[in-house]
Design a protein around this motif. Sequence first.
Motif, PDB file in Angstrom:
ATOM      1  N   ARG A   1      39.212  26.474  32.890  1.00  0.00           N
ATOM      2  CA  ARG A   1      40.640  26.512  32.533  1.00  0.00           C
ATOM      3  C   ARG A   1      41.544  26.324  33.750  1.00  0.00           C
ATOM      4  N   HIS A   2      41.060  26.717  34.916  1.00  0.00           N
ATOM      5  CA  HIS A   2      41.900  26.684  36.118  1.00  0.00           C
ATOM      6  C   HIS A   2      41.185  25.956  37.255  1.00  0.00           C
ATOM      7  N   PRO A   3      41.024  24.633  37.146  1.00  0.00           N
ATOM      8  CA  PRO A   3      40.299  23.915  38.197  1.00  0.00           C
ATOM      9  C   PRO A   3      40.974  23.969  39.565  1.00  0.00           C
ATOM     10  N   LEU A   4      42.307  24.084  39.592  1.00  0.00           N
ATOM     11  CA  LEU A   4      42.981  24.215  40.895  1.00  0.00           C
ATOM     12  C   LEU A   4      42.563  25.521  41.576  1.00  0.00           C
ATOM     13  N   TYR A   5      42.465  26.584  40.808  1.00  0.00           N
ATOM     14  CA  TYR A   5      42.036  27.861  41.375  1.00  0.00           C
ATOM     15  C   TYR A   5      40.568  27.807  41.786  1.00  0.00           C
ATOM     16  N   SER A   6      39.740  27.124  40.989  1.00  0.00           N
ATOM     17  CA  SER A   6      38.326  26.975  41.361  1.00  0.00           C
ATOM     18  C   SER A   6      38.214  26.279  42.710  1.00  0.00           C
ATOM     19  N   GLY A   7      38.996  25.221  42.896  1.00  0.00           N
ATOM     20  CA  GLY A   7      39.014  24.529  44.189  1.00  0.00           C
ATOM     21  C   GLY A   7      39.513  25.420  45.306  1.00  0.00           C
ATOM     22  N   ALA A   8      40.538  26.227  45.015  1.00  0.00           N
ATOM     23  CA  ALA A   8      41.077  27.142  46.028  1.00  0.00           C
ATOM     24  C   ALA A   8      40.031  28.177  46.440  1.00  0.00           C
TER      25      ALA A   8
ATOM     26  N   ILE B   1      44.243  38.148  40.077  1.00  0.00           N
ATOM     27  CA  ILE B   1      45.358  38.868  39.443  1.00  0.00           C
ATOM     28  C   ILE B   1      46.413  37.880  38.934  1.00  0.00           C
ATOM     29  N   GLY B   2      46.692  36.857  39.736  1.00  0.00           N
ATOM     30  CA  GLY B   2      47.665  35.850  39.332  1.00  0.00           C
ATOM     31  C   GLY B   2      47.244  35.103  38.075  1.00  0.00           C
ATOM     32  N   THR B   3      45.935  34.919  37.903  1.00  0.00           N
ATOM     33  CA  THR B   3      45.429  34.257  36.707  1.00  0.00           C
ATOM     34  C   THR B   3      45.773  35.061  35.459  1.00  0.00           C
TER      35      THR B   3
END
Length: 197
Positions: free
Chosen positions: A129-136, A162-164
């Motif tokens: 759901r959050h590929p940008l976060y996975s990359g981060a 937490i932001g997620t």
Amino acid sequence: MTLSEQLIYAVLWLLFGAAHSVLASETAKRLTRALFGRLERLAYNLIAVFHFVATVAAGRYLLGGAEAEPFVLPPLIQGGMGAALVAGAGLILLALRHYDLRRFAGTALVPEGAVPEPLHTDGLHRYVRHPLYSGAFLLLIGGATDPFGLATCLWASLYLVIGTWFEERRLISLYGDAYRRYRAAVPAFIPWRGRAR
């Protein structure tokens, strides 16, 4: 590096996360919209970038920065961390292809009351759901080569988790049951289920 310096850095990340979440709230958006008009998203991004840079710079100063000795790691782990850096950067670049980058950055002058971007469930979003976060996360792990990098990895990862939670609440209010169904089918960060239909 002392425990108090670590705690100060943790508090700086906590403040960054709190400010980022507050500024993303509808109340804050109304205020920034009143101040900046259609440049509200750009103002939000500029404030976030400035706050992020200040947080990281303060952490680098507190935790030794350039003077800090890098960890002595086996070559296999060093190679894995280098691969995580490359994979994280690649993942972020691939994920950004599925967004309207002008709207994302805030440089597109979106009229008030415009329809939001559609819910992204294609491309990398079929796996997480959050590929940008996975990359981060991968970038943070790859950069944990010294005390500053490790502290940044820890505190920034905690911020992302937490932001997620706050981001998902916003997405549910925006997309309703469509996002609830998507969330039930697709994991947040790690593509352990394979590709979703």
